[in-house]
Scaffold this motif. Structure first.
Motif, PDB file in Angstrom:
ATOM      1  N   ILE A  92       0.865  -1.185   0.000  1.00  0.00           N
ATOM      2  CA  ILE A  92       0.000   0.000   0.000  1.00  0.00           C
ATOM      3  C   ILE A  92       0.901   1.234   0.000  1.00  0.00           C
ATOM      4  CG2 ILE A  92      -1.885   1.166   1.195  1.00  0.00           C
ATOM      5  CD1 ILE A  92      -2.329  -1.540   2.699  1.00  0.00           C
ATOM      6  N   SER A  93       0.827   2.022  -1.067  1.00  0.00           N
ATOM      7  CA  SER A  93       1.796   3.114  -1.202  1.00  0.00           C
ATOM      8  C   SER A  93       1.152   4.381  -1.730  1.00  0.00           C
ATOM      9  CB  SER A  93       2.921   2.683  -2.155  1.00  0.00           C
ATOM     10  OG  SER A  93       2.413   2.374  -3.434  1.00  0.00           O
ATOM     11  N   ASN A  94       1.747   5.515  -1.310  1.00  0.00           N
ATOM     12  CA  ASN A  94       1.561   6.824  -1.930  1.00  0.00           C
ATOM     13  C   ASN A  94       0.129   7.332  -1.918  1.00  0.00           C
ATOM     14  OD1 ASN A  94       4.363   6.979  -2.655  1.00  0.00           O
ATOM     15  ND2 ASN A  94       3.941   5.540  -4.310  1.00  0.00           N
ATOM     16  N   SER A  95      -0.593   7.053  -0.850  1.00  0.00           N
ATOM     17  CA  SER A  95      -1.897   7.691  -0.651  1.00  0.00           C
ATOM     18  C   SER A  95      -1.689   9.016   0.059  1.00  0.00           C
ATOM     19  CB  SER A  95      -2.805   6.785   0.171  1.00  0.00           C
ATOM     20  OG  SER A  95      -2.953   5.530  -0.458  1.00  0.00           O
ATOM     21  N   GLN A  96      -2.524  10.002  -0.253  1.00  0.00           N
ATOM     22  CA  GLN A  96      -2.332  11.321   0.348  1.00  0.00           C
ATOM     23  C   GLN A  96      -2.609  11.316   1.846  1.00  0.00           C
ATOM     24  OE1 GLN A  96      -4.425  14.450  -1.647  1.00  0.00           O
ATOM     25  NE2 GLN A  96      -3.341  14.163  -3.582  1.00  0.00           N
ATOM     26  N   LYS A  97      -3.480  10.431   2.296  1.00  0.00           N
ATOM     27  CA  LYS A  97      -3.764  10.356   3.731  1.00  0.00           C
ATOM     28  C   LYS A  97      -3.161   9.078   4.290  1.00  0.00           C
ATOM     29  CE  LYS A  97      -7.728  13.475   3.737  1.00  0.00           C
ATOM     30  NZ  LYS A  97      -9.142  13.691   4.138  1.00  0.00           N
ATOM     31  N   SER A  98      -3.942   8.100   4.625  1.00  0.00           N
ATOM     32  CA  SER A  98      -3.401   6.926   5.307  1.00  0.00           C
ATOM     33  C   SER A  98      -3.322   5.722   4.382  1.00  0.00           C
ATOM     34  CB  SER A  98      -4.276   6.590   6.520  1.00  0.00           C
ATOM     35  OG  SER A  98      -5.635   6.506   6.157  1.00  0.00           O
ATOM     36  N   GLY A  99      -2.353   4.882   4.688  1.00  0.00           N
ATOM     37  CA  GLY A  99      -2.270   3.616   3.974  1.00  0.00           C
ATOM     38  C   GLY A  99      -3.443   2.722   4.317  1.00  0.00           C
ATOM     39  N   ILE A 100      -3.678   2.523   5.638  1.00  0.00           N
ATOM     40  CA  ILE A 100      -4.836   1.767   6.126  1.00  0.00           C
ATOM     41  C   ILE A 100      -5.586   2.649   7.111  1.00  0.00           C
ATOM     42  CG2 ILE A 100      -5.607  -0.242   7.449  1.00  0.00           C
ATOM     43  CD1 ILE A 100      -3.174  -1.750   6.415  1.00  0.00           C
ATOM     44  N   HIS A 101      -6.902   2.735   6.933  1.00  0.00           N
ATOM     45  CA  HIS A 101      -7.740   3.582   7.779  1.00  0.00           C
ATOM     46  C   HIS A 101      -8.870   2.727   8.360  1.00  0.00           C
ATOM     47  CE1 HIS A 101      -9.821   7.137   9.214  1.00  0.00           C
ATOM     48  NE2 HIS A 101     -10.921   6.761   8.577  1.00  0.00           N
ATOM     49  N   LEU A 102      -8.952   2.683   9.680  1.00  0.00           N
ATOM     50  CA  LEU A 102     -10.006   1.936  10.365  1.00  0.00           C
ATOM     51  C   LEU A 102     -10.846   2.922  11.161  1.00  0.00           C
ATOM     52  CD1 LEU A 102      -7.892  -1.077  11.722  1.00  0.00           C
ATOM     53  CD2 LEU A 102      -9.080  -0.887   9.521  1.00  0.00           C
ATOM     54  N   LEU A 103     -12.121   3.067  10.788  1.00  0.00           N
ATOM     55  CA  LEU A 103     -13.042   3.962  11.472  1.00  0.00           C
ATOM     56  C   LEU A 103     -14.223   3.144  11.985  1.00  0.00           C
ATOM     57  CD1 LEU A 103     -14.149   6.766  12.269  1.00  0.00           C
ATOM     58  CD2 LEU A 103     -15.139   6.905   9.962  1.00  0.00           C
ATOM     59  N   SER A 104     -14.372   3.121  13.322  1.00  0.00           N
ATOM     60  CA  SER A 104     -15.462   2.356  13.943  1.00  0.00           C
ATOM     61  C   SER A 104     -15.495   0.939  13.402  1.00  0.00           C
ATOM     62  CB  SER A 104     -16.812   3.047  13.697  1.00  0.00           C
ATOM     63  OG  SER A 104     -16.799   4.360  14.215  1.00  0.00           O
ATOM     64  N   SER A 105     -14.322   0.365  13.252  1.00  0.00           N
ATOM     65  CA  SER A 105     -14.179  -0.986  12.700  1.00  0.00           C
ATOM     66  C   SER A 105     -13.355  -1.812  13.678  1.00  0.00           C
ATOM     67  CB  SER A 105     -13.515  -0.938  11.323  1.00  0.00           C
ATOM     68  OG  SER A 105     -14.328  -0.227  10.411  1.00  0.00           O
ATOM     69  N   ASN A 106     -13.923  -2.899  14.140  1.00  0.00           N
ATOM     70  CA  ASN A 106     -13.355  -3.644  15.251  1.00  0.00           C
ATOM     71  C   ASN A 106     -12.899  -5.038  14.834  1.00  0.00           C
ATOM     72  OD1 ASN A 106     -14.252  -1.439  16.913  1.00  0.00           O
ATOM     73  ND2 ASN A 106     -16.305  -2.355  16.874  1.00  0.00           N
ATOM     74  N   TYR A 107     -11.916  -5.536  15.628  1.00  0.00           N
ATOM     75  CA  TYR A 107     -11.452  -6.919  15.508  1.00  0.00           C
ATOM     76  C   TYR A 107     -10.946  -7.231  14.090  1.00  0.00           C
ATOM     77  CZ  TYR A 107     -14.045  -6.925  19.827  1.00  0.00           C
ATOM     78  OH  TYR A 107     -14.513  -6.597  21.074  1.00  0.00           O
ATOM     79  N   THR A 108     -10.213  -6.256  13.543  1.00  0.00           N
ATOM     80  CA  THR A 108      -9.570  -6.441  12.244  1.00  0.00           C
ATOM     81  C   THR A 108      -8.176  -7.001  12.457  1.00  0.00           C
ATOM     82  OG1 THR A 108     -10.766  -4.488  11.463  1.00  0.00           O
ATOM     83  CG2 THR A 108      -8.976  -5.287  10.084  1.00  0.00           C
TER      84      THR A 108
END
Length: 682
Positions: free
Chosen positions: A492-508
């Protein structure tokens, strides 16, 4: 007396149109041929004269092999407009005849002629009898007929009707402006060939196969509805194993080709299906399933609704095993390919599906479809849109680029496999799942999408593995309100914000991902129970050339290495190749992110190619960087330098041209000279 019988019979027929064709036509078989004239330029032609178009004028022609007074041999003996012997080498021939419209029932009726070879050529006939089972010519229980270059137009019924007839050829005929169909086959009419006919502006159908018609070939016909004819070709009621090939089917009011109720194993290949008012091809299974038909290598363009639609209303029979392969489906009014409810196990492969005004491929309901090796590009909505899938679909090896919304959108569908696709430059997300569970997203290349590479919304128990995600606008992988998902072994490369984004997401479970060049490696908000193991977060290195000095003996270049925030990088490992030679030992770290390289001078003329200078730069916690310069130093500039006292070149300024060429302006012995061109490639 005959006239009164005729009037009575006509009244009975008008009242009884619902009766079958044999009953209707048997009434007309009672009539004899009372008026036959031979005319040419108002002069009588002897029976031995050459027959030319329009030279024979008759009221009607009836051949009935079950009636000795009306069979081929009797007609040939009695009338000059028929010749031959009924064999393969000497067929009966009816040629250059015009049938007048004085008789309302049938202009030409061939009945119960099995095994007799005959040709009907250059005949003009029409009927005023408004019945789809009647027309210019009717073949009932007939084989071995050859209808060529006739004109069966302007009938109140159909142009040509075959009923329970087989092994006939219909070629080169004009079938225009009939009030029902151009050509109609019904009731087990098999093994017929319909080729190179011109069929235009009939009120209902161009060609109609109805009730158990099999093994027919429909080829090289022009079927132009002129926006009036309802559909170009229709197969219905168990018409199977037919071939529809190389036809031009245009401008019909509704569908170009329509299948309904129990038509199976047909092949639609290499047709041009353009400009029809609804779908180019529609399979309507609401009255019976449609199995194992093949749609291949067709040009399906500019139809006002979809390109290809297969489906039925809910709670209707399921159509299975249809194949859509190697078609060019573009610029249709709705979706390129639309598989609706109650369709299973279809294959959509090798198609080019572009610039349609809805989705490229739309799958609604159904299960076990395979969408593979398609180019799905620049459609107005989604590239591939799946809703309410009942079981596994396989979406693999497609190119899904530049669509107006999601590249692939999965909505309330479970157990799909999305693998090995190239998904790029879509206006929303590369792949989006909404309320979709137990799906696998693996091995895809997902880049340059305008929101996220992969977005999961209210979706659980999905696996995201082995994907390459690069330069997606905001986030590489984003989860919101999605629990119990697995994200492993992705790049996962070169995104302007985050590579991985977890919002209100559990047990990942997030493990073994390479995440680099993103503003934030992993962003976790309002989430609990997530596990992060063995992920590698890299930042991006940046290189700036801050100083260059050139003499006749050596070139000196100073680099500055920083991260995306401008922080200097010290302790980097730099490998250097000058004109192909490894000169890494000449690289010197100067501190504060500065690195100096001294090179042996190589001079080139203005017409010679530049010299390549390559850098491979690694630093702990950063993505490896390959950096390349092309350098040209003209010997003329060196000569000027020697005249000025062999001084080094001090860079005064440089100009970047639109083509990417850097023109260096230097001071040599107090004289300003343009001496160097550097082309920066990375």
């Amino acid at each position: 007396m005959k006239m009164s019988i005729f009037k009575i019979r006509t009244k009975i027929l008008i009242i009884s149109l619902v009766f079958s064709l044999p009953i209707i036509l048997s009434v007309f078989s009672l009539l004899e041929f009372n008026t036959v004239s031979i005319e040419n330029n108002d002069q009588l032609i002897s029976e031995d004269s050459p027959k030319i178009s329009g030279s024979w004028i008759v009221n009607n022609i009836l051949i009935d092999e079950t009636n000795g007074a009306q069979d081929w041999a009797t007609r040939e003996a009695d009338y000059a407009w028929i010749s031959g012997g009924g064999t393969f080498s000497n067929p009966y021939v009816i040629e250059n005849v015009t049938i007048t419209d004085t008789f309302a029932g049938y202009p030409i009726w061939i009945n119960n002629s099995i095994g007799v070879y005959f040709i009907i050529k250059n005949v003009t006939a029409s009927s005023s009898w408004a019945n789809p089972f009647l027309g210019g010519i009717i073949l009932t229980n007939v084989s071995n007929g050859y209808l060529i270059n006739n004109n069966f137009s302007n009938n109140a019924g159909s142009g040509i009707v075959l009923d329970s007839s087989y092994n006939n050829t219909i070629e080169g005929n004009n079938l225009n402006e009939n009030d029902y169909h151009g050509i109609m086959l019904s009731d087990n009419s098999d093994d017929n060939t319909i080729v190179a006919n011109t069929i235009t502006n009939n009120s209902v159908l161009g060609i109609y196969l109805n009730i158990n018609n099999t093994e027919n070939i429909i080829e090289n016909n022009l079927i132009d509805g002129q926006s009036n004819q309802v559909s170009g070709i229709k197969l219905a009621a168990s018409s199977s194993n037919n071939i529809i090939k190389n036809n031009t089917i245009i401008n019909n009011k509704f569908e170009g080709i329509l299948f309904s109720n129990d038509c199976n194993n047909n092949t639609i290949i290499k047709n041009s299906i353009i400009g029809n008012g609804r779908e180019g091809i529609q399979f309507d299974g609401q009255f019976g399933p449609l199995h194992k038909n093949t749609i291949s290598k067709n040009e399906i363009h500019n139809n006002n609704m979809g390109g290809i639609r297969i489906g039925s209303l809910p709670a209707k029979p399921v159509s299975e095993g249809n194949i859509i392969i190697d078609n060019n489906i573009t610029n249709n009014g709705l979706s390129g390919v639309n598989l609706e409810a109650w369709t299973n196990s279809s294959l959509i492969a090798g198609n080019t599906i572009t610039e349609n005004n809805h989705d490229g491929v739309y799958l609604y309901g159904g299960n076990n479809h395979t969408v593979i090796n398609n180019n799905i590009i620049s459609n107005k909505y989604h590239g591939i849109y799946v809703q309410y899938a009942l079981n596994t679909h396989f979406i693999s090896k497609n190119v899904v680029n530049s669509n107006g919304r999601e590249g692939i959108y999965i909505w309330m569908s479970d157990d799909l496999v999305i693998s090995a696709n190239t998904i790029s430059s879509n206006n929303y997300n590369g792949i989006k799942l909404f309320d979709s569970n137990f799906n696998t997203i693996t091995g895809n290349i997902i880049s340059n999408n305008n929101i996220s590479g992969i977005l999961l919304d209210q979706s659980e128990d999905n696996i995201i593995s082995g994907n390459f995600l690069d330069i997606n606008m905001y986030r590489g992988i984003s989860l919101q309100d999605s629990n119990d998902n697995t994200i492993i072994v992705n790049s996962i490369s070169n995104s302007q914000k985050s590579g991985i984004h977890l919002l209100s997401s559990n047990y990942t479970f997030v493990s073994y991902n390479d995440i680099y060049g993103n503003s934030i490696c992993i962003n976790e908000t309002s989430s609990v129970g997530n596990i992060f193991q063995n992920n590698t977060c890299f930042k991006t290195l940046y290189v700036v050339v801050i100083e260059e000095l050139f003499t006749a003996d050596e070139f000196i270049i100073v680099l500055k290495i920083t991260d995306e925030d401008g922080n200097t990088i010290e302790g980097a490992t730099i490998q250097v190749w000058w004109d192909g030679d490894n000169v890494s030992a000449s690289m010197e770290e100067m501190g504060n992110g500065l690195y100096n390289i001294t090179l042996n001078a190589i001079l080139v003329g203005s017409e010679d190619p530049p010299i390549l200078l390559n850098f491979s730069i690694t630093a702990s916690g950063y993505e490896n960087l390959y950096y390349e310069l092309e350098i040209s130093v003209d010997p003329i500039a060196v000569t000027v330098a020697k005249i000025a006292g062999d001084e080094p070149f001090d860079i005064l300024s440089f100009i970047m041209t639109p083509a990417g060429i850097i023109i260096i302006v230097a001071i040599i012995g107090g004289v300003v000279v343009v001496i160097i061109i550097i082309k920066k490639k990375h």
